[in-house]
Write a protein that holds these residues in place. Structure first.
Motif, short mmCIF file in Angstrom:
data_model
loop_
_atom_site.label_atom_id
_atom_site.label_comp_id
_atom_site.label_asym_id
_atom_site.label_seq_id
_atom_site.Cartn_x
_atom_site.Cartn_y
_atom_site.Cartn_z
N TYR A 91 40.63 32.46 45.42
CA TYR A 91 40.46 33.42 46.52
C TYR A 91 41.52 33.24 47.61
N PRO A 92 41.70 32.03 48.17
CA PRO A 92 42.75 31.90 49.20
C PRO A 92 44.15 32.17 48.65
N VAL A 93 44.37 31.83 47.37
CA VAL A 93 45.68 32.09 46.77
C VAL A 93 45.94 33.59 46.69
N LEU A 94 44.94 34.32 46.19
CA LEU A 94 45.08 35.78 46.10
C LEU A 94 45.21 36.42 47.48
N THR A 95 44.48 35.89 48.44
CA THR A 95 44.54 36.43 49.80
C THR A 95 45.96 36.32 50.36
N ILE A 96 46.59 35.18 50.15
CA ILE A 96 47.96 34.97 50.63
C ILE A 96 48.94 35.88 49.89
N LEU A 97 48.78 35.97 48.57
CA LEU A 97 49.71 36.76 47.75
C LEU A 97 49.57 38.26 48.01
N LEU A 98 48.35 38.71 48.26
CA LEU A 98 48.11 40.15 48.41
C LEU A 98 48.15 40.64 49.85
N ALA A 99 48.18 39.72 50.81
CA ALA A 99 48.11 40.12 52.22
C ALA A 99 49.23 41.09 52.60
N LEU A 100 50.45 40.76 52.25
CA LEU A 100 51.59 41.60 52.63
C LEU A 100 51.56 42.96 51.93
N PRO A 101 51.35 43.01 50.60
CA PRO A 101 51.26 44.33 49.95
C PRO A 101 50.13 45.19 50.50
N ILE A 102 48.98 44.58 50.77
CA ILE A 102 47.85 45.34 51.32
C ILE A 102 48.18 45.84 52.72
#
Length: 225
Positions: free
Chosen positions: A61-72
């Motif tokens: 979850y934290p990994v995906l949050t960091i990876l997807l934060a900018l695209p979102i």
């Protein structure tokens, strides 16, 4: 001719000669159309939904949050700027086509027609460049769009992100000098003879004073304090 007021909509009018009432008291979408809570919900909620649906381990979850934060973040502003509704819209604007408001001079600018509204920055730059002439009674809300032009995304990736991560005094100096060392002619073009940013003070609400006169009133008021 004033556009019909929407049911239940009110706004404070003025009878002061120096302040004119707008014919269409409506503003295009701006920062008021964006909601930080909604943005945070999407940034934090989307990875959680992915983890839940795919039954991934909690550490993902934290990994995906960091990876997807900018695209979102980028997608939110692209979608929001394209579909954001006018802010403070109290009247029903005419809703005409772009060509009913503008006379296109530059053939390359004819891509905007019908209900295909023009990004606001593109609209103003094209107006100053003489790519079209504005027909009287033009309603910017019906012509302009809050959609961010492509240069904004390039700026976001190539300048905003790096300069936010690697911030320095040299960077501040370069930005400030580029903004303020443009010479008096640049500022005189839009600040007027007084060369001051802020607005003015009416000395008499019954008089029709110019902006310069009201600025002088303000300067006198400040000096007399």
């Amino acid at each position: 001719m004033t556009s019909p007021v929407k049911p239940g909509a009110t706004w404070k009018k003025t009878s002061y000669p120096s302040i004119k009432n707008p014919e269409y008291p409506v503003e295009v979408a701006g920062n008021e159309s964006f909601n930080n809570l909604h943005l945070a919900t999407v940034i934090l909620g989307a990875p959680f939904l992915i983890v839940s649906v795919l039954k991934l381990p909690l550490w993902s979850y934290p990994v995906l949050t960091i990876l997807l934060a900018l695209p979102i973040f980028a997608a939110y502003f692209v979608y929001g700027s394209k579909y954001a509704l006018p802010f403070n819209n109290r009247v029903q604007t005419p809703g005409k086509k772009v060509e009913d408001y503008l006379t296109i001079v530059d053939p390359a600018f004819q891509q905007y027609k019908g209900k295909d509204r023009i990004p606001m920055e593109t609209f103003f730059e094209a107006y100053f460049d003489g790519k079209f002439t504005q027909i009287p009674q033009c309603t910017v809300v019906d012509v302009g769009s809050a959609l961010l032009p492509q240069p904004y995304y390039v700026f976001f990736v190539t300048q905003w992100i790096p300069e936010t991560i690697w911030h320095s005094k040299k960077q501040d100096e370069d930005q400030v000098r580029d903004h303020y060392d443009r010479g008096d002619d640049f500022y005189a073009a839009f600040l007027g003879p007084r060369m001051i940013y802020t607005s003015g003070i009416m000395s008499d609400v019954s008089k029709n004073e110019t902006l310069e006169e009201m600025q002088d009133n303000k300067l006198k008021f400040v000096c007399d304090k």
